[in-house]
Design a protein around this motif. Sequence first.
Motif, PDB file in Angstrom:
ATOM      1  N   TYR A 141      -1.021 -29.228  -4.886  1.00  0.00           N
ATOM      2  CA  TYR A 141       0.177 -30.197  -4.238  1.00  0.00           C
ATOM      3  C   TYR A 141      -0.202 -29.987  -2.756  1.00  0.00           C
ATOM      4  O   TYR A 141      -0.002 -31.251  -2.333  1.00  0.00           O
ATOM      5  CB  TYR A 141       1.540 -29.303  -4.444  1.00  0.00           C
ATOM      6  N   ASP A 142      -0.474 -29.067  -2.105  1.00  0.00           N
ATOM      7  CA  ASP A 142      -0.631 -28.953  -0.809  1.00  0.00           C
ATOM      8  C   ASP A 142      -1.882 -29.726  -0.335  1.00  0.00           C
ATOM      9  O   ASP A 142      -1.875 -30.251   0.503  1.00  0.00           O
ATOM     10  CB  ASP A 142      -0.684 -27.418  -0.133  1.00  0.00           C
ATOM     11  N   THR A 143      -2.969 -29.489  -1.211  1.00  0.00           N
ATOM     12  CA  THR A 143      -4.201 -29.963  -0.902  1.00  0.00           C
ATOM     13  C   THR A 143      -4.260 -31.644  -0.832  1.00  0.00           C
ATOM     14  O   THR A 143      -4.927 -32.299   0.123  1.00  0.00           O
ATOM     15  CB  THR A 143      -5.498 -29.505  -1.780  1.00  0.00           C
ATOM     16  N   ILE A 144      -3.593 -32.216  -2.017  1.00  0.00           N
ATOM     17  CA  ILE A 144      -3.401 -33.631  -1.919  1.00  0.00           C
ATOM     18  C   ILE A 144      -2.288 -34.128  -0.776  1.00  0.00           C
ATOM     19  O   ILE A 144      -2.887 -35.099  -0.426  1.00  0.00           O
ATOM     20  CB  ILE A 144      -2.979 -33.908  -3.458  1.00  0.00           C
ATOM     21  N   HIS A 167       4.420 -38.699  -3.594  1.00  0.00           N
ATOM     22  CA  HIS A 167       3.495 -37.713  -4.064  1.00  0.00           C
ATOM     23  C   HIS A 167       4.055 -36.584  -5.230  1.00  0.00           C
ATOM     24  O   HIS A 167       3.047 -36.011  -6.010  1.00  0.00           O
ATOM     25  CB  HIS A 167       3.548 -36.469  -2.700  1.00  0.00           C
ATOM     26  N   VAL A 168       5.387 -36.520  -5.346  1.00  0.00           N
ATOM     27  CA  VAL A 168       5.580 -35.750  -6.468  1.00  0.00           C
ATOM     28  C   VAL A 168       5.459 -36.415  -7.799  1.00  0.00           C
ATOM     29  O   VAL A 168       5.254 -35.716  -8.704  1.00  0.00           O
ATOM     30  CB  VAL A 168       7.408 -35.546  -6.446  1.00  0.00           C
ATOM     31  N   ASN A 169       5.599 -37.829  -7.765  1.00  0.00           N
ATOM     32  CA  ASN A 169       5.374 -38.492  -8.891  1.00  0.00           C
ATOM     33  C   ASN A 169       3.766 -38.473  -9.166  1.00  0.00           C
ATOM     34  O   ASN A 169       3.560 -38.268 -10.144  1.00  0.00           O
ATOM     35  CB  ASN A 169       5.736 -40.057  -8.723  1.00  0.00           C
ATOM     36  N   THR A 173      11.820 -34.448  -5.506  1.00  0.00           N
ATOM     37  CA  THR A 173      11.528 -33.941  -4.319  1.00  0.00           C
ATOM     38  C   THR A 173      10.924 -32.846  -4.313  1.00  0.00           C
ATOM     39  O   THR A 173      10.520 -32.213  -5.271  1.00  0.00           O
ATOM     40  CB  THR A 173      12.927 -33.505  -3.595  1.00  0.00           C
ATOM     41  N   GLY A 174       9.981 -32.611  -2.978  1.00  0.00           N
ATOM     42  CA  GLY A 174       9.126 -31.301  -3.104  1.00  0.00           C
ATOM     43  C   GLY A 174       9.659 -30.249  -3.303  1.00  0.00           C
ATOM     44  O   GLY A 174       9.125 -29.298  -4.322  1.00  0.00           O
ATOM     45  N   LYS A 175      10.890 -30.074  -2.879  1.00  0.00           N
ATOM     46  CA  LYS A 175      11.559 -28.648  -2.945  1.00  0.00           C
ATOM     47  C   LYS A 175      11.972 -28.445  -4.603  1.00  0.00           C
ATOM     48  O   LYS A 175      11.638 -27.436  -5.124  1.00  0.00           O
ATOM     49  CB  LYS A 175      12.835 -28.724  -2.137  1.00  0.00           C
ATOM     50  N   ASN A 176      12.541 -29.586  -5.112  1.00  0.00           N
ATOM     51  CA  ASN A 176      12.690 -29.308  -6.505  1.00  0.00           C
ATOM     52  C   ASN A 176      11.523 -29.174  -7.634  1.00  0.00           C
ATOM     53  O   ASN A 176      11.780 -28.314  -8.335  1.00  0.00           O
ATOM     54  CB  ASN A 176      13.507 -30.604  -6.962  1.00  0.00           C
ATOM     55  N   PHE A 177      10.514 -29.756  -6.972  1.00  0.00           N
ATOM     56  CA  PHE A 177       9.137 -29.667  -7.914  1.00  0.00           C
ATOM     57  C   PHE A 177       8.712 -28.221  -7.882  1.00  0.00           C
ATOM     58  O   PHE A 177       8.478 -27.458  -8.739  1.00  0.00           O
ATOM     59  CB  PHE A 177       8.260 -30.645  -7.243  1.00  0.00           C
ATOM     60  N   LYS A 178       8.781 -27.782  -6.721  1.00  0.00           N
ATOM     61  CA  LYS A 178       8.036 -26.300  -6.249  1.00  0.00           C
ATOM     62  C   LYS A 178       9.051 -25.223  -7.009  1.00  0.00           C
ATOM     63  O   LYS A 178       8.538 -24.159  -7.322  1.00  0.00           O
ATOM     64  CB  LYS A 178       7.996 -26.222  -5.001  1.00  0.00           C
ATOM     65  N   GLN A 179      10.433 -25.422  -6.832  1.00  0.00           N
ATOM     66  CA  GLN A 179      11.324 -24.413  -7.363  1.00  0.00           C
ATOM     67  C   GLN A 179      11.168 -24.259  -8.875  1.00  0.00           C
ATOM     68  O   GLN A 179      11.462 -23.514  -9.539  1.00  0.00           O
ATOM     69  CB  GLN A 179      12.661 -24.810  -6.809  1.00  0.00           C
TER      70      GLN A 179
END
Length: 325
Positions: free
Chosen positions: A246-249, A261-263, A289-295
Amino acid sequence: MQAITHLPFMRVMHAFGGPDYFVTEYFRVYEGYVLDKNILRSITENATGRPVDAQLIGQHIPSLVRISKELLEFPTSGIDLNLGCPAPVVCRKDAGGGLLRKPDHLNRILEALRKSIPGRFTVKTRLGYESPEEFTRLIEIFSQHGLDALTIHARTVRERYQTPIHPEQIRFAVQTMPCPVIANGNVVDVSTGQNLIAQTMADGLMIGRGAIRSPWIFKQLRNAYAGEPVQTITRADLLEYINLLYDTIADDLPVFDEQKHVNHMKKYLVYIVQGLDTEFEHQIRRATTGKNFKQTCLTFLDSREPVPVFPPNHSKLFCGFDTLR
Protein backbone atom coordinates in the motif's frame (compact mmCIF):
# COMPACT_ATOMS: atom_id res chain seq x y z
CA MET A 1 0.30 -8.41 -15.48
CA GLN A 2 -0.97 -5.00 -16.60
CA ALA A 3 -1.39 -2.32 -13.93
CA ILE A 4 -0.22 -4.89 -11.35
CA THR A 5 3.44 -5.82 -11.82
CA HIS A 6 4.76 -2.29 -12.18
CA LEU A 7 7.91 -0.74 -10.69
CA PRO A 8 6.68 -0.31 -7.07
CA PHE A 9 5.38 -3.89 -7.11
CA MET A 10 8.83 -5.08 -8.21
CA ARG A 11 10.36 -3.15 -5.31
CA VAL A 12 8.07 -4.92 -2.86
CA MET A 13 8.77 -8.36 -4.36
CA HIS A 14 12.48 -7.70 -4.06
CA ALA A 15 12.07 -6.76 -0.39
CA PHE A 16 10.83 -10.31 0.28
CA GLY A 17 13.51 -12.04 -1.75
CA GLY A 18 12.12 -11.59 -5.23
CA PRO A 19 12.68 -13.49 -8.48
CA ASP A 20 15.96 -13.94 -10.34
CA TYR A 21 14.67 -11.59 -13.03
CA PHE A 22 11.63 -9.46 -13.75
CA VAL A 23 9.48 -8.94 -16.84
CA THR A 24 7.78 -5.58 -17.37
CA GLU A 25 4.11 -5.04 -18.00
CA TYR A 26 3.60 -5.32 -21.73
CA PHE A 27 4.27 -2.47 -24.12
CA ARG A 28 1.13 -2.59 -26.30
CA VAL A 29 2.75 -2.10 -29.70
CA TYR A 30 0.80 -0.90 -32.75
CA GLU A 31 1.44 1.33 -35.73
CA GLY A 32 2.49 4.74 -34.45
CA TYR A 33 2.99 3.50 -30.87
CA VAL A 34 5.21 5.56 -28.58
CA LEU A 35 6.96 3.91 -25.62
CA ASP A 36 4.94 4.12 -22.42
CA LYS A 37 7.14 6.15 -20.08
CA ASN A 38 5.56 4.71 -16.94
CA ILE A 39 6.27 1.12 -17.98
CA LEU A 40 9.73 2.18 -19.10
CA ARG A 41 10.46 3.23 -15.51
CA SER A 42 10.49 -0.46 -14.56
CA ILE A 43 13.72 -0.62 -16.58
CA THR A 44 15.29 2.81 -16.11
CA GLU A 45 14.53 3.29 -12.39
CA ASN A 46 14.76 -0.32 -11.21
CA ALA A 47 17.20 -0.45 -8.29
CA THR A 48 16.65 -4.09 -7.34
CA GLY A 49 19.82 -5.19 -9.09
CA ARG A 50 17.88 -7.91 -10.93
CA PRO A 51 17.66 -8.11 -14.74
CA VAL A 52 14.46 -6.76 -16.31
CA ASP A 53 13.15 -8.01 -19.65
CA ALA A 54 10.96 -5.66 -21.69
CA GLN A 55 7.72 -7.36 -22.72
CA LEU A 56 6.03 -6.60 -26.04
CA ILE A 57 2.55 -7.44 -27.24
CA GLY A 58 1.25 -6.76 -30.72
CA GLN A 59 1.14 -8.06 -34.28
CA HIS A 60 2.32 -5.19 -36.51
CA ILE A 61 5.79 -6.31 -37.59
CA PRO A 62 7.41 -2.95 -38.48
CA SER A 63 6.25 -1.44 -35.18
CA LEU A 64 7.44 -4.43 -33.13
CA VAL A 65 10.85 -4.18 -34.78
CA ARG A 66 11.01 -0.41 -34.26
CA ILE A 67 10.04 -0.58 -30.58
CA SER A 68 12.46 -3.43 -29.94
CA LYS A 69 15.32 -1.33 -31.28
CA GLU A 70 14.21 1.65 -29.18
CA LEU A 71 14.07 -0.48 -26.03
CA LEU A 72 17.57 -1.78 -26.64
CA GLU A 73 18.81 1.77 -26.05
CA PHE A 74 17.79 1.34 -22.39
CA PRO A 75 19.34 -1.02 -19.80
CA THR A 76 16.89 -3.88 -20.43
CA SER A 77 18.22 -7.43 -20.16
CA GLY A 78 16.23 -8.60 -23.17
CA ILE A 79 13.06 -8.45 -25.24
CA ASP A 80 10.16 -10.80 -24.54
CA LEU A 81 7.19 -11.34 -26.88
CA ASN A 82 3.87 -12.06 -25.17
CA LEU A 83 1.82 -14.80 -26.86
CA GLY A 84 -0.04 -15.72 -23.71
CA CYS A 85 -2.45 -12.94 -22.76
CA PRO A 86 -6.01 -14.36 -22.97
CA ALA A 87 -7.85 -11.04 -22.53
CA PRO A 88 -10.57 -10.76 -25.21
CA VAL A 89 -9.71 -7.10 -25.91
CA VAL A 90 -6.16 -8.20 -26.79
CA CYS A 91 -7.05 -11.37 -28.68
CA ARG A 92 -9.60 -9.56 -30.86
CA LYS A 93 -6.70 -7.53 -32.25
CA ASP A 94 -4.68 -10.70 -32.99
CA ALA A 95 -2.19 -9.87 -30.26
CA GLY A 96 -1.13 -11.87 -27.22
CA GLY A 97 -2.80 -15.25 -27.25
CA GLY A 98 -4.78 -14.16 -30.31
CA LEU A 99 -1.62 -14.49 -32.42
CA LEU A 100 -1.63 -18.24 -31.85
CA ARG A 101 -4.53 -18.44 -34.31
CA LYS A 102 -2.22 -17.14 -37.05
CA PRO A 103 0.91 -19.32 -36.99
CA ASP A 104 2.19 -18.13 -40.38
CA HIS A 105 2.07 -14.49 -39.30
CA LEU A 106 3.61 -15.43 -35.96
CA ASN A 107 6.44 -17.11 -37.84
CA ARG A 108 7.12 -13.88 -39.75
CA ILE A 109 7.09 -11.84 -36.53
CA LEU A 110 9.62 -14.11 -34.86
CA GLU A 111 11.87 -14.05 -37.91
CA ALA A 112 11.82 -10.23 -38.02
CA LEU A 113 12.39 -9.80 -34.29
CA ARG A 114 15.21 -12.31 -34.13
CA LYS A 115 17.00 -10.49 -36.96
CA SER A 116 16.60 -7.11 -35.23
CA ILE A 117 17.49 -8.16 -31.65
CA PRO A 118 21.20 -8.95 -31.26
CA GLY A 119 20.89 -9.97 -27.61
CA ARG A 120 18.42 -11.89 -25.49
CA PHE A 121 15.09 -12.58 -27.23
CA THR A 122 12.47 -14.72 -25.48
CA VAL A 123 8.85 -15.71 -25.92
CA LYS A 124 6.05 -16.46 -23.49
CA THR A 125 3.28 -18.56 -24.97
CA ARG A 126 0.21 -20.61 -24.24
CA LEU A 127 -0.28 -24.06 -25.76
CA GLY A 128 -2.58 -22.82 -28.47
CA TYR A 129 -5.80 -20.92 -28.86
CA GLU A 130 -8.43 -23.69 -28.86
CA SER A 131 -6.60 -26.96 -28.14
CA PRO A 132 -3.30 -28.23 -26.72
CA GLU A 133 -2.95 -30.17 -29.97
CA GLU A 134 -1.94 -26.88 -31.62
CA PHE A 135 1.26 -26.87 -29.59
CA THR A 136 3.16 -29.25 -31.87
CA ARG A 137 2.93 -26.78 -34.74
CA LEU A 138 3.89 -23.89 -32.46
CA ILE A 139 6.98 -25.71 -31.22
CA GLU A 140 8.03 -26.28 -34.83
CA ILE A 141 7.87 -22.52 -35.35
CA PHE A 142 9.59 -21.57 -32.09
CA SER A 143 12.47 -23.96 -32.69
CA GLN A 144 13.39 -22.19 -35.95
CA HIS A 145 14.23 -18.77 -34.54
CA GLY A 146 17.08 -19.09 -32.08
CA LEU A 147 15.08 -18.11 -29.01
CA ASP A 148 17.09 -17.61 -25.84
CA ALA A 149 14.26 -19.01 -23.71
CA LEU A 150 10.65 -20.12 -24.08
CA THR A 151 8.21 -19.65 -21.20
CA ILE A 152 5.08 -21.81 -21.40
CA HIS A 153 1.82 -21.17 -19.61
CA ALA A 154 0.50 -24.70 -19.93
CA ARG A 155 -3.09 -23.88 -20.82
CA THR A 156 -4.77 -22.76 -24.03
CA VAL A 157 -6.21 -19.29 -24.45
CA ARG A 158 -9.74 -20.72 -24.21
CA GLU A 159 -8.89 -22.38 -20.91
CA ARG A 160 -7.83 -19.03 -19.45
CA TYR A 161 -7.15 -19.91 -15.75
CA GLN A 162 -10.11 -22.24 -15.23
CA THR A 163 -8.57 -25.71 -15.73
CA PRO A 164 -5.63 -27.76 -14.55
CA ILE A 165 -2.51 -27.16 -16.61
CA HIS A 166 -0.99 -29.64 -19.09
CA PRO A 167 2.55 -30.31 -17.76
CA GLU A 168 3.17 -33.00 -20.38
CA GLN A 169 3.21 -30.27 -23.03
CA ILE A 170 5.95 -28.41 -21.18
CA ARG A 171 7.96 -31.61 -20.96
CA PHE A 172 7.50 -32.08 -24.71
CA ALA A 173 8.94 -28.61 -25.24
CA VAL A 174 11.87 -29.36 -22.91
CA GLN A 175 12.67 -32.44 -25.00
CA THR A 176 12.29 -30.57 -28.29
CA MET A 177 13.48 -26.99 -27.93
CA PRO A 178 17.19 -26.10 -28.23
CA CYS A 179 16.81 -23.33 -25.61
CA PRO A 180 15.89 -23.27 -21.90
CA VAL A 181 12.19 -23.79 -21.17
CA ILE A 182 10.47 -22.01 -18.29
CA ALA A 183 7.29 -23.49 -16.79
CA ASN A 184 4.36 -21.26 -15.83
CA GLY A 185 0.92 -21.87 -14.37
CA ASN A 186 -0.53 -22.94 -11.01
CA VAL A 187 2.58 -22.48 -8.88
CA VAL A 188 1.19 -21.30 -5.55
CA ASP A 189 3.69 -22.73 -3.03
CA VAL A 190 6.89 -24.76 -2.71
CA SER A 191 5.29 -28.13 -3.42
CA THR A 192 3.50 -27.04 -6.60
CA GLY A 193 6.70 -25.37 -7.82
CA GLN A 194 8.89 -28.38 -7.13
CA ASN A 195 6.35 -30.79 -8.58
CA LEU A 196 5.99 -28.75 -11.76
CA ILE A 197 9.75 -28.86 -12.24
CA ALA A 198 9.81 -32.60 -11.48
CA GLN A 199 6.98 -33.35 -13.93
CA THR A 200 8.35 -31.23 -16.76
CA MET A 201 12.15 -31.08 -16.22
CA ALA A 202 11.86 -27.36 -17.04
CA ASP A 203 14.83 -25.08 -16.47
CA GLY A 204 12.94 -22.69 -14.22
CA LEU A 205 9.63 -21.22 -13.14
CA MET A 206 7.74 -18.06 -13.94
CA ILE A 207 5.35 -17.09 -11.14
CA GLY A 208 2.66 -14.41 -11.43
CA ARG A 209 -0.57 -14.79 -9.48
CA GLY A 210 1.12 -17.01 -6.89
CA ALA A 211 3.64 -14.24 -6.16
CA ILE A 212 0.90 -11.64 -5.69
CA ARG A 213 -0.67 -13.96 -3.16
CA SER A 214 2.62 -14.77 -1.44
CA PRO A 215 5.77 -12.73 -2.19
CA TRP A 216 7.76 -15.15 -0.02
CA ILE A 217 7.40 -17.90 -2.63
CA PHE A 218 10.71 -17.13 -4.39
CA LYS A 219 12.76 -17.28 -1.19
CA GLN A 220 10.85 -20.35 0.00
CA LEU A 221 11.66 -22.20 -3.21
CA ARG A 222 15.34 -21.26 -2.98
CA ASN A 223 15.44 -22.47 0.62
CA ALA A 224 13.68 -25.73 -0.23
CA TYR A 225 16.09 -26.53 -3.06
CA ALA A 226 19.02 -25.68 -0.79
CA GLY A 227 17.71 -28.01 1.90
CA GLU A 228 17.15 -25.10 4.27
CA PRO A 229 14.12 -24.41 6.51
CA VAL A 230 11.15 -22.87 4.71
CA GLN A 231 9.43 -19.95 6.44
CA THR A 232 5.88 -20.46 7.68
CA ILE A 233 3.81 -17.39 6.80
CA THR A 234 1.46 -15.94 9.40
CA ARG A 235 -1.40 -13.49 9.17
CA ALA A 236 0.86 -10.84 10.72
CA ASP A 237 3.39 -11.44 7.91
CA LEU A 238 0.60 -10.96 5.40
CA LEU A 239 -0.42 -7.72 7.11
CA GLU A 240 3.17 -6.44 6.86
CA TYR A 241 3.22 -7.27 3.14
CA ILE A 242 -0.09 -5.52 2.43
CA ASN A 243 0.94 -2.40 4.33
CA LEU A 244 4.28 -2.26 2.51
CA LEU A 245 2.56 -2.71 -0.83
CA TYR A 246 0.00 0.00 0.00
CA ASP A 247 2.66 2.51 1.08
CA THR A 248 5.19 1.73 -1.67
CA ILE A 249 2.65 2.17 -4.45
CA ALA A 250 1.21 5.30 -2.82
CA ASP A 251 4.65 6.87 -2.49
CA ASP A 252 5.30 6.28 -6.19
CA LEU A 253 2.18 8.08 -7.40
CA PRO A 254 2.71 11.51 -8.96
CA VAL A 255 -0.66 12.59 -7.55
CA PHE A 256 -2.24 10.67 -4.69
CA ASP A 257 -5.98 10.02 -4.96
CA GLU A 258 -7.00 8.00 -1.91
CA GLN A 259 -10.10 6.35 -3.35
CA LYS A 260 -8.37 5.43 -6.62
CA HIS A 261 -5.45 4.00 -4.67
CA VAL A 262 -7.72 1.89 -2.47
CA ASN A 263 -9.47 0.59 -5.57
CA HIS A 264 -6.09 -0.23 -7.12
CA MET A 265 -5.08 -2.15 -3.98
CA LYS A 266 -8.19 -4.29 -4.32
CA LYS A 267 -6.67 -5.73 -7.52
CA TYR A 268 -4.00 -7.30 -5.31
CA LEU A 269 -6.27 -8.21 -2.43
CA VAL A 270 -8.54 -10.37 -4.58
CA TYR A 271 -5.57 -12.75 -4.90
CA ILE A 272 -4.38 -12.38 -1.31
CA VAL A 273 -7.67 -12.98 0.52
CA GLN A 274 -8.48 -16.22 -1.32
CA GLY A 275 -9.13 -18.91 1.31
CA LEU A 276 -8.72 -16.66 4.35
CA ASP A 277 -12.11 -15.33 5.53
CA THR A 278 -15.28 -14.75 3.56
CA GLU A 279 -16.06 -11.73 5.72
CA PHE A 280 -12.58 -10.28 5.17
CA GLU A 281 -13.07 -10.46 1.42
CA HIS A 282 -16.56 -8.97 1.77
CA GLN A 283 -15.34 -6.01 3.80
CA ILE A 284 -12.20 -5.28 1.78
CA ARG A 285 -14.21 -5.11 -1.43
CA ARG A 286 -16.30 -2.35 0.14
CA ALA A 287 -13.45 -0.26 1.56
CA THR A 288 -13.36 3.29 0.17
CA THR A 289 -10.76 5.04 2.33
CA GLY A 290 -7.19 4.19 3.29
CA LYS A 291 -8.14 4.19 6.97
CA ASN A 292 -10.98 1.74 6.39
CA PHE A 293 -8.80 -0.44 4.15
CA LYS A 294 -5.96 -0.67 6.66
CA GLN A 295 -8.28 -1.17 9.64
CA THR A 296 -10.03 -4.04 7.88
CA CYS A 297 -6.70 -5.69 7.19
CA LEU A 298 -5.63 -5.16 10.80
CA THR A 299 -8.85 -6.67 12.13
CA PHE A 300 -8.45 -9.91 10.21
CA LEU A 301 -4.67 -10.27 10.06
CA ASP A 302 -3.27 -9.10 13.39
CA SER A 303 -2.32 -12.56 14.69
CA ARG A 304 0.43 -15.18 14.49
CA GLU A 305 -1.95 -17.75 13.03
CA PRO A 306 -0.40 -19.42 9.94
CA VAL A 307 -2.15 -18.59 6.68
CA PRO A 308 -3.40 -21.46 4.51
CA VAL A 309 -0.66 -22.80 2.26
CA PHE A 310 -3.09 -23.20 -0.64
CA PRO A 311 -5.84 -20.96 -1.98
CA PRO A 312 -9.21 -22.52 -2.84
CA ASN A 313 -8.68 -24.95 -5.70
CA HIS A 314 -11.78 -24.01 -7.67
CA SER A 315 -11.93 -20.24 -7.47
CA LYS A 316 -11.95 -18.00 -10.55
CA LEU A 317 -8.37 -16.98 -9.78
CA PHE A 318 -6.79 -20.29 -8.78
CA CYS A 319 -7.99 -23.52 -10.34
CA GLY A 320 -6.63 -27.02 -10.82
CA PHE A 321 -3.36 -26.67 -8.92
CA ASP A 322 -4.14 -29.76 -6.83
CA THR A 323 -2.75 -31.89 -9.69
CA LEU A 324 0.68 -30.49 -8.74
CA ARG A 325 0.40 -31.18 -5.00
